[in-house]
Design a protein around this motif. Structure first.
Motif, mmCIF file in Angstrom:
data_model
loop_
_atom_site.group_PDB
_atom_site.id
_atom_site.type_symbol
_atom_site.label_atom_id
_atom_site.label_comp_id
_atom_site.label_asym_id
_atom_site.label_seq_id
_atom_site.Cartn_x
_atom_site.Cartn_y
_atom_site.Cartn_z
ATOM 1 N N GLN A 1 -5.308 25.071 0.173
ATOM 2 C CA GLN A 1 -6.801 24.682 -0.116
ATOM 3 C C GLN A 1 -6.944 24.256 -1.640
ATOM 4 N N LEU A 2 -5.954 23.804 -2.046
ATOM 5 C CA LEU A 2 -6.256 23.328 -3.345
ATOM 6 C C LEU A 2 -6.395 21.583 -3.323
ATOM 7 N N ILE A 3 -5.711 20.953 -2.579
ATOM 8 C CA ILE A 3 -5.847 19.353 -2.459
ATOM 9 C C ILE A 3 -5.807 18.986 -1.020
ATOM 10 N N PRO A 4 -7.076 18.447 -0.718
ATOM 11 C CA PRO A 4 -7.597 18.240 0.506
ATOM 12 C C PRO A 4 -6.585 17.120 1.407
ATOM 13 N N PRO A 5 -6.343 17.349 2.592
ATOM 14 C CA PRO A 5 -5.585 16.309 3.353
ATOM 15 C C PRO A 5 -6.226 15.164 3.436
ATOM 16 N N LEU A 6 -5.399 13.900 3.616
ATOM 17 C CA LEU A 6 -5.752 12.797 3.934
ATOM 18 C C LEU A 6 -5.862 12.395 5.533
ATOM 19 N N ALA A 7 -4.522 12.983 5.899
ATOM 20 C CA ALA A 7 -4.227 12.901 7.460
ATOM 21 C C ALA A 7 -5.381 13.682 8.308
ATOM 22 N N GLN A 8 -5.867 12.835 9.150
ATOM 23 C CA GLN A 8 -6.835 13.292 10.132
ATOM 24 C C GLN A 8 -7.994 14.177 9.413
ATOM 25 N N ALA A 9 -8.356 13.529 8.112
ATOM 26 C CA ALA A 9 -9.484 14.224 7.397
ATOM 27 C C ALA A 9 -10.702 13.393 7.745
ATOM 28 N N ASP A 10 -11.626 14.658 7.962
ATOM 29 C CA ASP A 10 -12.872 13.790 8.652
ATOM 30 C C ASP A 10 -13.562 13.087 7.481
ATOM 31 N N GLY B 1 0.745 -1.204 0.082
ATOM 32 C CA GLY B 1 0.134 -0.027 -0.005
ATOM 33 C C GLY B 1 0.797 1.283 -0.008
ATOM 34 N N GLN B 2 2.009 1.100 0.760
ATOM 35 C CA GLN B 2 2.937 2.430 0.835
ATOM 36 C C GLN B 2 3.493 2.565 -0.592
ATOM 37 N N GLN B 3 3.671 1.643 -1.292
ATOM 38 C CA GLN B 3 4.545 1.773 -2.398
ATOM 39 C C GLN B 3 3.408 2.301 -3.455
ATOM 40 N N LEU B 4 2.086 1.796 -3.324
ATOM 41 C CA LEU B 4 1.260 2.151 -4.418
ATOM 42 C C LEU B 4 0.819 3.773 -4.222
ATOM 43 N N TYR B 5 0.719 3.877 -2.835
ATOM 44 C CA TYR B 5 0.194 5.456 -2.498
ATOM 45 C C TYR B 5 1.428 6.298 -3.001
ATOM 46 N N ASN B 6 2.862 6.041 -2.830
ATOM 47 C CA ASN B 6 3.709 6.862 -3.458
ATOM 48 C C ASN B 6 3.720 7.066 -4.868
ATOM 49 N N THR B 7 3.266 6.029 -5.395
ATOM 50 C CA THR B 7 3.199 5.899 -6.830
ATOM 51 C C THR B 7 2.013 6.750 -7.540
ATOM 52 N N HIS B 8 0.852 6.479 -6.994
ATOM 53 C CA HIS B 8 -0.414 7.085 -7.435
ATOM 54 C C HIS B 8 -1.034 8.414 -6.402
ATOM 55 N N CYS B 9 -0.608 8.447 -5.568
ATOM 56 C CA CYS B 9 -1.284 9.400 -4.516
ATOM 57 C C CYS B 9 -0.304 10.590 -4.107
ATOM 58 N N SER B 10 0.803 10.340 -3.858
ATOM 59 C CA SER B 10 1.350 11.160 -3.116
ATOM 60 C C SER B 10 1.887 12.390 -3.800
ATOM 61 N N ASN B 11 2.100 12.457 -4.890
ATOM 62 C CA ASN B 11 2.408 13.637 -5.858
ATOM 63 C C ASN B 11 1.428 14.759 -5.248
ATOM 64 N N GLN C 1 0.639 14.377 -0.863
ATOM 65 C CA GLN C 1 2.006 14.582 -0.263
ATOM 66 C C GLN C 1 2.256 13.328 0.579
ATOM 67 N N ALA C 2 3.393 12.855 0.740
ATOM 68 C CA ALA C 2 3.941 11.887 1.313
ATOM 69 C C ALA C 2 3.366 11.534 2.848
ATOM 70 N N ASP C 3 3.326 12.869 3.447
ATOM 71 C CA ASP C 3 2.790 13.102 4.945
ATOM 72 C C ASP C 3 1.316 13.108 5.062
ATOM 73 N N GLY C 4 0.580 12.938 4.020
ATOM 74 C CA GLY C 4 -0.973 12.843 3.697
ATOM 75 C C GLY C 4 -1.576 14.449 3.989
ATOM 76 N N THR C 5 -0.757 15.683 3.781
ATOM 77 C CA THR C 5 -1.171 16.851 4.504
ATOM 78 C C THR C 5 -1.821 17.781 3.441
ATOM 79 N N GLY C 6 -1.777 17.331 1.847
ATOM 80 C CA GLY C 6 -2.544 17.833 1.067
ATOM 81 C C GLY C 6 -1.626 19.013 0.668
ATOM 82 N N LEU C 7 -2.392 20.077 -0.188
ATOM 83 C CA LEU C 7 -1.661 21.439 -0.667
ATOM 84 C C LEU C 7 -2.699 22.483 -0.394
#
Lengths: 148, 217
Positions: A65-74, A44-54, A57-63
């Motif tokens: 108010q453009l890209i929502p975070p995943l970390a602690q995202a309701d 999952g981590q490898q796939l996340y880094n390939t498909h999602c983290s761009n 972000q690797a730490d799930g914080t998004g960018l």
């Protein structure tokens, strides 16, 4: 003899491998599922880094108010089924995460298989302080069929 | 003619890459000067590669030219708002640079969209606002597509072009380019690698020190 060998291998895997991934939600898994869970986390981590983290972000914080975070995202923590669907089919509507509205569309990843989505989901739901536990492919398959 | 341009651009790129900091520069504690240089007999001095004249429009509809950056050093990059690959990482890293220097009016950032048909002034305005940055420090510019590709290749020595096969239909370098007050390139960094952006932040401080020493001497 053969049995003893496999016992030794699985003991080695369980004892020295990904026990770092274990959390409160995975403590009561069977031994076999614990192993599956660890495999899912690594894949999952490898796939996340390939498909999602761009974007997310690797730490799930998004960018911003453009890209929502995943970390602690309701949104993510409240609705696993919808999250599987978004991973696969993307999103063109606005989405509100932690009180902020995001409108950048998310591209679909229709080439991802159900097992890959389960691995990504397991990783995302057990990283950055999340402890939602193992998400087996069977669950993802059931939910993906219901995506609209 | 196109081929010649491409060859010139390639030569510039190669010369830019081969111009790594040498020990002398490190001893002198100054950053290297990138690109081709030649001796001008009339001036009796070395002439360095400089960023050419340009005129673009930023997120507040203001015209941005080299005059905008007079007395400033700036960091340039190329992106587009709908980019699904390296741009969000680049912008996350550039945000770190912004946060570090946003209160220093000697430092500016210049992000060129390479998809000006889609990235209108209004869209760039919204993008900047959602990033939470102001246009005094960080300019998001749009303009004539050929002019943007051209300045990327010839002035900043980076790739920016259309490619139907690439995700999003465009390919571009993830480089951050450090430009001094005399429009000379003083550093190139991979904007997708946090460690390289750390080096950039440090190099900005070194360059500011150099510029301020020149100003007082």
């Amino acid at each position: 003899m053969k049995q003893a060998f496999w016992l030794l291998i699985s003991w080695l895997l369980i004892s020295c491998d990904g026990s770092k991934f274990q959390n409160a939600a995975t403590q009561n898994l069977s031994r076999a599922d614990k192993l599956h869970y660890e495999q899912y986390m690594i894949q999952g981590q490898q796939l996340y880094n390939t498909h999602c983290s761009n974007c997310h972000q690797a730490d799930g914080t998004g960018l911003g108010q453009l890209i929502p975070p995943l970390a602690q995202a309701d949104y993510l923590l409240n609705d696993q089924s919808q999250t599987f669907c978004i991973i696969k089919y993307g999103l063109n509507d606005k989405i509100t995460v932690n009180g902020i509205e995001y409108e950048q569309p998310m591209p679909a990843n229709e080439k991802l298989t159900n097992i890959e989505i389960a691995q990504i989901a397991t990783y995302v739901y057990n990283s950055w302080g999340h402890e939602s536990g193992f998400i087996p492919v069977k669950r993802v398959s059931q939910e993906i069929d219901k995506c609209q | 003619m196109r081929n010649i341009n491409a060859i010139i651009a390639l030569c510039l790129l190669i010369s830019g890459l081969s111009c790594q900091p040498n020990t002398q520069d490190q001893q002198a504690d100054t950053l290297p000067i990138y690109g081709q240089r030649h001796y001008d007999a009339a001036l009796q001095d070395t002439v360095y590669h400089q960023v050419a004249d340009f005129s673009f429009v930023n997120q507040d509809s203001a015209t941005v030219t080299p005059t905008t950056f007079k007395g400033k050093i700036y960091i340039a990059d190329f992106f587009f708002t709908s980019c699904p690959t390296i741009c969000p990482i680049m912008k996350k890293e550039m945000l770190r640079v912004y946060e570090e220097f946003k209160d220093n009016d000697q430092v500016a950032i210049l992000s060129h969209t390479i998809d000006p048909e889609y990235d209108t002034v209004g869209l760039l305005h919204d993008y900047a606002q959602r990033l939470g940055v102001n246009s005094n420090t960080w300019h998001f510019v749009t303009g004539d597509k050929e002019a943007i590709f051209d300045i990327g290749l010839k002035s900043y020595m980076v790739t920016a072009m259309e490619d139907e096969e690439a995700p999003g239909g465009l390919i571009h370098s993830g480089a951050f380019i450090l430009v001094d007050e005399q429009r000379r390139i003083r550093g190139m960094y991979d904007g997708t690698v946090p460690e390289q952006v750390d080096v950039l932040i440090n190099d900005i401080r070194r360059l500011l020190k150099e510029e301020n020493q020149i100003a007082t001497s």
